[in-house]
Design a protein around this motif. Structure first.
Motif, mmCIF file in Angstrom:
data_model
loop_
_atom_site.group_PDB
_atom_site.id
_atom_site.type_symbol
_atom_site.label_atom_id
_atom_site.label_comp_id
_atom_site.label_asym_id
_atom_site.label_seq_id
_atom_site.Cartn_x
_atom_site.Cartn_y
_atom_site.Cartn_z
ATOM 1 N N UNK A 26 0.837 -1.205 0.000
ATOM 2 C CA UNK A 26 0.000 0.000 0.000
ATOM 3 C C UNK A 26 0.875 1.259 0.000
ATOM 4 N N UNK A 27 1.951 1.256 0.787
ATOM 5 C CA UNK A 27 2.869 2.405 0.823
ATOM 6 C C UNK A 27 3.503 2.648 -0.544
ATOM 7 N N UNK A 28 3.873 1.550 -1.207
ATOM 8 C CA UNK A 28 4.541 1.674 -2.514
ATOM 9 C C UNK A 28 3.556 2.106 -3.603
ATOM 10 N N UNK A 31 0.649 3.921 -3.004
ATOM 11 C CA UNK A 31 0.085 5.231 -2.655
ATOM 12 C C UNK A 31 0.791 6.384 -3.360
ATOM 13 N N UNK A 32 2.124 6.268 -3.540
ATOM 14 C CA UNK A 32 2.894 7.383 -4.076
ATOM 15 C C UNK A 32 2.644 7.603 -5.564
ATOM 16 N N UNK A 33 1.879 6.697 -6.191
ATOM 17 C CA UNK A 33 1.503 6.953 -7.582
ATOM 18 C C UNK A 33 0.608 8.178 -7.682
ATOM 19 N N UNK A 64 2.242 12.835 -3.473
ATOM 20 C CA UNK A 64 3.649 13.107 -3.219
ATOM 21 C C UNK A 64 4.011 12.530 -1.851
ATOM 22 N N UNK A 65 5.133 11.785 -1.758
ATOM 23 C CA UNK A 65 5.498 11.180 -0.464
ATOM 24 C C UNK A 65 5.507 12.205 0.682
ATOM 25 N N UNK A 66 5.960 13.421 0.403
ATOM 26 C CA UNK A 66 6.053 14.423 1.475
ATOM 27 C C UNK A 66 4.687 14.739 2.072
ATOM 28 N N UNK A 108 2.175 12.558 2.489
ATOM 29 C CA UNK A 108 1.517 11.419 3.139
ATOM 30 C C UNK A 108 2.399 10.767 4.199
ATOM 31 N N UNK A 109 3.380 11.522 4.688
ATOM 32 C CA UNK A 109 4.237 10.982 5.742
ATOM 33 C C UNK A 109 3.416 10.746 7.014
ATOM 34 N N UNK A 110 3.491 9.537 7.558
ATOM 35 C CA UNK A 110 2.829 9.247 8.829
ATOM 36 C C UNK A 110 3.854 8.691 9.813
ATOM 37 N N UNK A 111 3.407 8.386 11.030
ATOM 38 C CA UNK A 111 4.290 7.767 12.016
ATOM 39 C C UNK A 111 4.593 8.682 13.178
ATOM 40 N N UNK A 114 13.155 13.619 9.776
ATOM 41 C CA UNK A 114 11.720 13.833 9.513
ATOM 42 C C UNK A 114 11.240 15.049 10.291
#
Lengths: 252, 252
Positions: B196-198, B200-202, B205-207, B209-212, B244
């Motif tokens: 899902x992480x891989x 999602x970035x389609x 933008x990764x920036x 959707x950063x979680x954690x 981060x």
């Protein structure tokens, strides 16, 4: 038929409500939410309440609220002799104080308004009482084909592993995206490669398929890469390269 | 019809030979390889030679050999007035010394004996002479729907970005796998989340959707996680968490 009451109206709660309403042999009896506005959208399909004193009877009570609020909220619950579970990856089963307690943790990121198919999502379950286990397992199996028995200590480590495999991975994507943006390269060019890396580990242990300049001990490429990076990226590149080289017995 | 001679018998060469033999409007004229044994398997379907003096005529000569050997090998090639390209992500176009030179770089990891569909693989092309460009673009477009014009400087940065998004990502998977193994958790439990992480970035933008715990500034979870980690993992967790938090303007 298993009867369920869901407590919460957040992101995960929304997905669970949708899933329960669509699942045979699950009877979603009631949805509780503090916030009447957030409850409104469910009123047409299921009984709702904002008052804990008006909770109905069900086999399983599922708390789907924020991690920090679980312990206090479970003390306000007047439910006795029924299974009460929370849905958190990082909270112990003992945050719930009644004896019939458990955890029902779906291991996936849930995006608002993006429908999700629970069938493939791993659900981690745990109960304190043996007699509760079968019931929770039955409920989880109605939703998902991937039900795992995971105790609170293991769940803690799953959460930690997910920080590396998802949060930190996304940050690696972010750095890659930055490098592309700064050099007028469309980031999409890396998508097929990224997807291949994520798919490959289904049939290979990551340790056995590590590639790149660090594990090859390709000093020339490493030194060229370091010259291209900004300070904070350089520090990450250096540390991960060193760690990979330690793992594989190479020397910088 | 474009005629091609392939120079090399390694992993990528094997995949390219298969692809060219199956692609309409491409005529694979000959395969060159130093190693007669490695050539033997192609003899039935295509002309082969181990002698550079016996090279035939073709529109494009494709060097698919190890990065370090490209410069020296291209000097031994007696081909003139024909396009000569290499297939490397990290070698400059100028490693080839003749004036009709170029790069034909398929951006994917190639696993031995695992057939690959080139249609979705990005191919990065570059030529020195304008008149060569159309021909190389035509060849690339016969194989792939994703052809990009990428100069040698950009290619250097793509390679660097791929170290983060693939090599380092795989190392994050490796650490996650270690944590699971040590706690009797099947690593497969994390696969759906990883995929899902891989994916999602389609569309994000990764920036964005950063979680954690780092981006949430969840100090309690961070401190709990650090207690669970071994020294080298702890150092990585600390550095990435700090980075981060710097990115998102949080303070530890």
């Amino acid at each position: 038929m298993i009867s369920v009451i869901l407590l919460g109206t957040g992101n995960l709660a929304n997905h669970l409500i949708d899933a329960f309403l669509q699942t045979k042999n699950v009877n979603l009896v009631q949805v509780y939410g503090r916030n009447a506005a957030a409850l409104a959208k469910f009123k047409k399909t299921v009984d709702t309440t904002s008052n804990l004193a008006h909770l109905k009877e069900a086999d399983i009570y599922i708390i789907a609220i924020s991690d920090d609020a679980i312990a206090e909220f479970s003390e306000q619950l007047l439910v006795r002799d029924k299974l009460v579970v929370h849905t958190s990856g990082s909270v112990s089963i003992d945050a719930i104080k009644t004896s019939n307690r458990g955890v029902f943790y779906p291991l996936q990121t849930f995006t608002k308004d993006k429908p999700i198919n629970f069938t493939a999502i791993p659900i981690c379950i745990e109960t304190k009482q043996k007699e509760d286990f079968n019931q929770l397992q039955q409920l989880a199996s109605l939703l998902s084909n991937n039900v795992y028995t995971i105790d609170s200590n293991q769940r803690k480590y799953i959460h930690l592993a997910a920080v590396f495999t998802n949060n930190f991975v996304n940050y690696m994507y972010k750095i890659g995206n930055d490098i592309c943006d700064e050099n007028n390269i469309p980031f999409e060019i890396l998508h097929p490669l990224i997807l291949e890396s994520a798919t490959k580990i289904k049939n290979n242990k990551p340790v056995s398929i590590q590639t790149g300049p660090a594990v090859r001990n390709d000093k020339k490429t490493i030194s060229n890469h370091l010259k291209l990076l900004k300070d904070d990226e350089k520090e990450i590149y250096n540390l991960l390269t060193q760690s990979i080289q330690n793992t594989y017995g190479k020397k910088l």
